[in-house]
Design a protein around this motif. Structure first.
Motif, PDB file in Angstrom:
ATOM      1  N   TRP A 235      -5.156  -2.911  -3.321  1.00 34.92           N
ATOM      2  CA  TRP A 235      -5.333  -1.628  -2.927  1.00 34.92           C
ATOM      3  C   TRP A 235      -6.010  -1.623  -1.459  1.00 34.92           C
ATOM      4  O   TRP A 235      -5.938  -0.795  -0.697  1.00 34.92           O
ATOM      5  CB  TRP A 235      -5.964  -0.584  -3.706  1.00 34.92           C
ATOM      6  CG  TRP A 235      -7.314  -1.047  -4.292  1.00 34.92           C
ATOM      7  CD1 TRP A 235      -7.397  -1.613  -5.423  1.00 34.92           C
ATOM      8  CD2 TRP A 235      -8.632  -1.035  -3.513  1.00 34.92           C
ATOM      9  NE1 TRP A 235      -8.883  -1.849  -5.645  1.00 34.92           N
ATOM     10  CE2 TRP A 235      -9.563  -1.725  -4.448  1.00 34.92           C
ATOM     11  CE3 TRP A 235      -8.869  -0.353  -2.202  1.00 34.92           C
ATOM     12  CZ2 TRP A 235     -10.871  -1.747  -3.961  1.00 34.92           C
ATOM     13  CZ3 TRP A 235     -10.150  -0.565  -1.977  1.00 34.92           C
ATOM     14  CH2 TRP A 235     -11.409  -1.126  -2.933  1.00 34.92           C
ATOM     15  N   ASN A 238      -4.598   0.026   1.762  1.00 32.37           N
ATOM     16  CA  ASN A 238      -4.512   1.313   2.027  1.00 32.37           C
ATOM     17  C   ASN A 238      -3.545   2.148   1.135  1.00 32.37           C
ATOM     18  O   ASN A 238      -3.085   3.059   1.657  1.00 32.37           O
ATOM     19  CB  ASN A 238      -4.653   1.696   3.450  1.00 32.37           C
ATOM     20  CG  ASN A 238      -5.499   2.966   3.699  1.00 32.37           C
ATOM     21  OD1 ASN A 238      -6.342   3.319   2.868  1.00 32.37           O
ATOM     22  ND2 ASN A 238      -5.079   3.735   4.530  1.00 32.37           N
ATOM     23  N   ARG A 239      -2.964   1.460   0.120  1.00 32.36           N
ATOM     24  CA  ARG A 239      -1.912   2.104  -0.374  1.00 32.36           C
ATOM     25  C   ARG A 239      -2.079   2.116  -2.281  1.00 32.36           C
ATOM     26  O   ARG A 239      -2.629   1.194  -2.674  1.00 32.36           O
ATOM     27  CB  ARG A 239      -0.641   1.299  -0.422  1.00 32.36           C
ATOM     28  CG  ARG A 239      -0.048   1.267   1.062  1.00 32.36           C
ATOM     29  CD  ARG A 239       1.462   0.870   0.853  1.00 32.36           C
ATOM     30  NE  ARG A 239       1.600  -0.583   0.495  1.00 32.36           N
ATOM     31  CZ  ARG A 239       2.602  -1.207   0.515  1.00 32.36           C
ATOM     32  NH1 ARG A 239       3.917  -0.680   0.594  1.00 32.36           N
ATOM     33  NH2 ARG A 239       2.734  -2.694   0.243  1.00 32.36           N
ATOM     34  N   VAL A 240      -1.680   3.298  -2.826  1.00 32.22           N
ATOM     35  CA  VAL A 240      -1.878   3.463  -4.104  1.00 32.22           C
ATOM     36  C   VAL A 240      -0.819   2.618  -4.828  1.00 32.22           C
ATOM     37  O   VAL A 240       0.088   2.214  -4.429  1.00 32.22           O
ATOM     38  CB  VAL A 240      -1.450   4.837  -4.490  1.00 32.22           C
ATOM     39  CG1 VAL A 240      -1.502   5.136  -5.981  1.00 32.22           C
ATOM     40  CG2 VAL A 240      -2.475   5.777  -3.764  1.00 32.22           C
ATOM     41  N   ARG A 241      -1.354   2.231  -5.967  1.00 35.88           N
ATOM     42  CA  ARG A 241      -0.392   1.324  -6.707  1.00 35.88           C
ATOM     43  C   ARG A 241       0.280   1.917  -7.843  1.00 35.88           C
ATOM     44  O   ARG A 241      -0.249   3.007  -8.608  1.00 35.88           O
ATOM     45  CB  ARG A 241      -1.197   0.394  -7.382  1.00 35.88           C
ATOM     46  CG  ARG A 241      -1.267  -1.079  -6.904  1.00 35.88           C
ATOM     47  CD  ARG A 241      -1.595  -1.064  -5.439  1.00 35.88           C
ATOM     48  NE  ARG A 241      -1.067  -2.397  -4.889  1.00 35.88           N
ATOM     49  CZ  ARG A 241      -1.018  -2.697  -3.386  1.00 35.88           C
ATOM     50  NH1 ARG A 241      -1.452  -1.712  -2.596  1.00 35.88           N
ATOM     51  NH2 ARG A 241      -0.831  -3.829  -2.926  1.00 35.88           N
ATOM     52  N   VAL A 266       2.633   4.018  -0.909  1.00 34.86           N
ATOM     53  CA  VAL A 266       2.422   3.863  -2.043  1.00 34.86           C
ATOM     54  C   VAL A 266       3.187   2.371  -2.442  1.00 34.86           C
ATOM     55  O   VAL A 266       4.259   2.277  -1.820  1.00 34.86           O
ATOM     56  CB  VAL A 266       3.236   4.633  -3.205  1.00 34.86           C
ATOM     57  CG1 VAL A 266       3.333   4.261  -4.559  1.00 34.86           C
ATOM     58  CG2 VAL A 266       2.524   5.996  -2.934  1.00 34.86           C
ATOM     59  N   ASN A 298      -5.141   4.021  -8.671  1.00 33.98           N
ATOM     60  CA  ASN A 298      -6.187   4.042  -7.390  1.00 33.98           C
ATOM     61  C   ASN A 298      -6.901   2.617  -7.037  1.00 33.98           C
ATOM     62  O   ASN A 298      -6.383   1.748  -7.613  1.00 33.98           O
ATOM     63  CB  ASN A 298      -6.532   5.243  -7.023  1.00 33.98           C
ATOM     64  CG  ASN A 298      -7.646   5.608  -8.226  1.00 33.98           C
ATOM     65  OD1 ASN A 298      -8.220   4.634  -8.842  1.00 33.98           O
ATOM     66  ND2 ASN A 298      -7.914   6.884  -8.386  1.00 33.98           N
ATOM     67  N   GLU A 299      -8.103   3.034  -6.728  1.00 37.79           N
ATOM     68  CA  GLU A 299      -8.948   1.685  -6.371  1.00 37.79           C
ATOM     69  C   GLU A 299      -9.388   0.993  -8.007  1.00 37.79           C
ATOM     70  O   GLU A 299      -9.859  -0.087  -7.969  1.00 37.79           O
ATOM     71  CB  GLU A 299     -10.206   2.035  -5.798  1.00 37.79           C
ATOM     72  CG  GLU A 299      -9.894   2.454  -4.145  1.00 37.79           C
ATOM     73  CD  GLU A 299      -9.560   4.073  -3.945  1.00 37.79           C
ATOM     74  OE1 GLU A 299      -9.841   4.456  -2.977  1.00 37.79           O
ATOM     75  OE2 GLU A 299      -8.984   4.503  -4.965  1.00 37.79           O
ATOM     76  N   SER A 301      -8.536  -0.067 -11.157  1.00 38.46           N
ATOM     77  CA  SER A 301      -7.275  -0.760 -11.635  1.00 38.46           C
ATOM     78  C   SER A 301      -7.411  -1.018 -13.263  1.00 38.46           C
ATOM     79  O   SER A 301      -6.439  -1.192 -14.019  1.00 38.46           O
ATOM     80  CB  SER A 301      -7.052  -2.167 -11.246  1.00 38.46           C
ATOM     81  OG  SER A 301      -8.181  -3.119 -11.518  1.00 38.46           O
ATOM     82  N   LEU A 328      -5.613   7.046  -1.825  1.00 36.86           N
ATOM     83  CA  LEU A 328      -6.782   6.666  -2.640  1.00 36.86           C
ATOM     84  C   LEU A 328      -7.942   7.777  -2.704  1.00 36.86           C
ATOM     85  O   LEU A 328      -7.824   8.599  -1.954  1.00 36.86           O
ATOM     86  CB  LEU A 328      -7.108   5.143  -1.920  1.00 36.86           C
ATOM     87  CG  LEU A 328      -6.147   4.058  -1.839  1.00 36.86           C
ATOM     88  CD1 LEU A 328      -6.660   3.035  -1.005  1.00 36.86           C
ATOM     89  CD2 LEU A 328      -6.037   3.535  -3.411  1.00 36.86           C
TER      90      LEU A 328
END
Length: 754
Positions: A235, A238-241, A266, A298-299, A301, A328
């Protein structure tokens, strides 16, 4: 046959052919809308409306119980709908087409113009796919494809694909730009690029397969047991998973389209639940292996922030879940688009939106600070519509940071700034602590208490600034943020190359390939014939040599090409190339003349340096003393390490030759009255030092601004201009033997521009 009867038969034949060509969308002649309403084909709109009201009242099922009244009423209603629509009535009058599908394409194209295509569709295609059908009014094949096109819309439009039609007769420029060469033709607009669908079968299966091939391969990552941790922990981009788990190997098109639409925010990972290397994921995330599952991370996991499990997750559900969770907890302001999404502009003071930004550097040392800020943001009690938290790398956004440098900004410390964006360029802001207070806090408060102190101060500051009566202390005008995720030049070239390859593969027909192979074959054949001819020529030469009729001297081509010797004039625009930027080991031989003596001395100089014309490390030139006197005077002063200003007589400098070594910063000098030229190199330094103290002879000082002694003056005869370069050849031999004296300088002085 009478002419009138012949024309009638001809028109009837044409009418029958037209009806036959449009059997899919035509009705029989008995379904005449004019006859259904009891009017003729020349009836006005008012007459048609009046007839419809009368017929509808007569055949309404509630008032007429005759069998078939309901069907008659439906026929009357459809006839009125057709004749009251100008476009549909015009098509019926021309072609006899009465089905609703006949005007379907025209209803779709009304707003599609060249300007709309360039400025709207191409821009929107960065996140949404567009399918466009080209047609015209006289295309009967287009009418045949209406049913297939409607089926495509029914199947693909719910997935998020936008459909449009363009009348090629009205917008021919779009047809040419997209590469469509015939009507009807369908194109796909994807990420600003146009792909032509060249299949003749417009079935959903063919179109879906075409779309899958054109979607970027990088929008979806396959996730297995061995790489799930790397995927969820990535992440920092700078992208959501997002994990989509399916009991199939082929990813649903709707999931791919959603991944394409949210790609900037994303990162999508796809798990095939039927694979053996996905068993650990199923157990870890407690997944139902027979259903589709969507998980958002988000951050953190270790747990998902959103989850849904269905047999078929629709596009609307995907969008509804991703839209509120596409950022995030602590996102980075890495582009202008991200700034406008996280910190939207709001002019109204009562509804102002605050954005709390942690200014950090892209180093692991600041991970603790970002983690603390993330903890504060996750437990914030403020609405996301009023307060948002983010961070920024100051080395990547220097323009934005510098614009906020008023107040207590300290570029050497971690700081927090609260901003309120009034519009796209105007920002009001305030720093959380001033620099002195921040330094005192860091030196007096234990490290474990800094976060609590910062949180308390931040809460107090936000509560204060959210009040309508409170204003932020400073104001600035900022530029747009740099896009940290933009493609580099190499990546752009690769992308364009792949697009070119794909374009060629789609547009090059078999006959083009045959023509290309034919051309290459012709070229290869010509080279082959030339090689064979050369082979026979060499064989014949060898045979003649063996017989003694031909020798190497007779076939060797005379080499009469003489290297050219160029003399360059030293001027300001050539100074760097001839002196300062000389490569190591290279030297410039420079003759100093004036306007009067140039024509006499240049031929002698040319003759003297002619034997060295083949030396690639030498450059030959000449300089007018009138243009370079100040440079020459400064050069002599630097070589003598003197601070006094030298007085040089320009006439005494004529006939001087300087060998300049631009890289090692030294020069060697020749002049007819130079001691080295008169007596050789013996006692040169001693004589040079003596000359510095002699000022009685104005004829000497050609190179040093000083004079010879009376003894030296007596030994040398008066020189004429024609004899100034008589000893140059001997001096050049000593120069290349390395026995001439070298005068070193600290730097090369500037050459005058005028």
């Amino acid at each position: 046959m009478p002419a009138k009867l012949y024309r009638t038969a001809y028109y009837c034949t044409i009418r029958i052919l037209l009806l036959y060509a449009t059997t899919d969308v035509c009705k029989c002649a008995s379904n005449d809308p004019y006859a259904a309403l009891g009017v003729n084909s020349l009836a006005t709109t008012q007459e048609i409306r009046k007839a419809y009201k009368q017929m509808a009242k007569e055949w309404h099922p509630d008032k007429n119980q005759i069998p078939g009244a309901e069907a008659k009423f439906v026929e009357i209603k459809k006839s009125y709908e057709l004749l009251s629509d100008y476009n549909r009535r015009r098509i019926y009058d021309r072609h006899g087409i009465i089905d609703e599908d006949s005007h379907f394409l025209q209803k779709k194209h009304d707003y599609i113009t060249a300007n709309y295509f360039e400025n709207t569709i191409l821009l929107k295609s960065a996140k949404q796919l567009h399918i466009i059908m080209f047609y015209n009014d006289w295309c009967f094949q287009c009418t045949r494809l209406v049913g297939a096109f409607k089926k495509l819309i029914d199947v693909l439009e719910p997935l998020g694909i936008h459909f449009s039609t363009i009348n090629a007769a009205h917008e021919p420029s779009i047809l040419r730009k997209t590469g469509a060469n015939e009507i009807p033709k369908m194109i796909l607009v994807l990420n600003g690029q146009v792909f032509v669908f060249r299949e003749y079968s417009f079935t959903p299966q063919k179109v879906v397969e075409f779309i899958r091939k054109k979607l970027p391969y990088k929008i979806a990552q396959r996730v297995y047991d061995d790489n799930i941790d790397d995927f969820l922990g990535g992440w920092m981009d700078n992208r959501v998973r997002v994990l989509i788990l399916e009991p199939r190997s082929l990813i649903r098109l709707r999931y791919l389209l959603t991944a394409f639409a949210f790609y900037d925010r994303v990162a999508f990972g796809f798990v095939d639940l039927t694979k053996k290397n996905s068993k650990a994921i199923i157990d870890r995330l407690q997944i139902n292996p027979s259903l589709d599952t969507l998980l958002i991370f988000n951050e953190d996991s270790t747990r998902s922030i959103a989850r849904i499990t269905l047999s078929d997750i629709s596009t609307q559900i995907l969008t509804n879940m991703l839209t509120p969770n596409q950022f995030l907890i602590l996102p980075r302001l890495s582009s202008q688009e991200m700034l406008e999404s996280i910190c939207p502009a709001e002019w109204n003071r009562p509804r102002k939106r605050l954005c709390v930004i942690l200014i950090t550097e892209n180093t692991d040392e600041h991970n603790v600070a970002r983690g603390a800020m993330r903890e504060i943001a996750s437990h914030s009690r403020y609405s996301a519509e009023r307060v948002r938290f983010a961070y920024m790398f100051k080395e990547r956004q220097p323009n934005f940071i510098n614009a906020l440098s008023k107040g207590s900004f300290d570029k050497n410390r971690l700081q927090i700034v609260i901003i309120w964006r009034r519009d796209n360029t105007r920002v009001k802001y305030e720093w959380l602590f001033d620099a002195k207070q921040d330094a005192t806090l860091a030196s007096t408060v234990p490290a474990e208490s800094i976060m609590n102190t910062t949180k308390a101060g931040l809460t107090h500051k936000i509560q204060k600034l959210l009040k309508e009566s409170e204003a932020l202390s400073y104001e600035a005008f900022v530029q747009k943020l740099l896009d940290e995720h933009s493609q580099g030049i190499f990546s752009k070239w690769i992308t364009h190359l792949l697009y070119l390859v794909d374009y060629l593969s789609e547009n090059v027909e078999d006959e083009h390939i045959f023509a290309a192979f034919s051309l290459l074959g012709t070229i290869g054949f010509m080279f082959g014939v030339g090689y064979i001819l050369m082979y026979f020529v060499r064989a014949e030469e060898e045979q003649l040599k063996a017989q003694g009729h031909l020798t190497d001297e007779t076939i060797r081509k005379p080499n009469n090409i003489t290297p050219e010797l160029k003399l360059y004039e030293l001027r300001a625009e050539k100074y760097n190339g001839m002196v300062r930027l000389l490569k190591p080991g290279c030297r410039t031989l420079l003759l100093i003349t004036d306007v009067q003596s140039r024509t006499k001395l240049l031929p002698h100089f040319h003759k003297a340096v002619w034997p060295y014309r083949k030396t690639k490390t030498l450059l030959f030139g000449h300089m007018l003393i009138e243009k370079g006197l100040s440079w020459y005077t400064e050069l002599l002063r630097l070589s003598l390490c003197s601070t006094e200003k030298l007085q040089v007589n320009p006439r005494n400098c004529v006939g001087t030759v300087i060998a300049l070594n631009g890289h090692r910063k030294y020069f060697c000098m020749y002049h007819a009255k130079h001691p080295e030229s008169v007596r050789g190199t013996k006692r040169l330094l001693k004589i040079t030092k003596q000359l510095l103290n002699l000022n009685d002879d104005p004829e000497v000082g050609t190179f040093l601004g000083s004079s010879f002694s009376e003894e030296s003056d007596a030994e040398i005869n008066i020189l004429l201009e024609d004899n100034l370069l008589d000893s140059l050849e001997n001096w050049l031999e000593r120069l290349f033997d390395g026995t001439t004296h070298k005068y070193y300088v600290n730097y090369w002085p500037d050459f005058p521009t005028k």
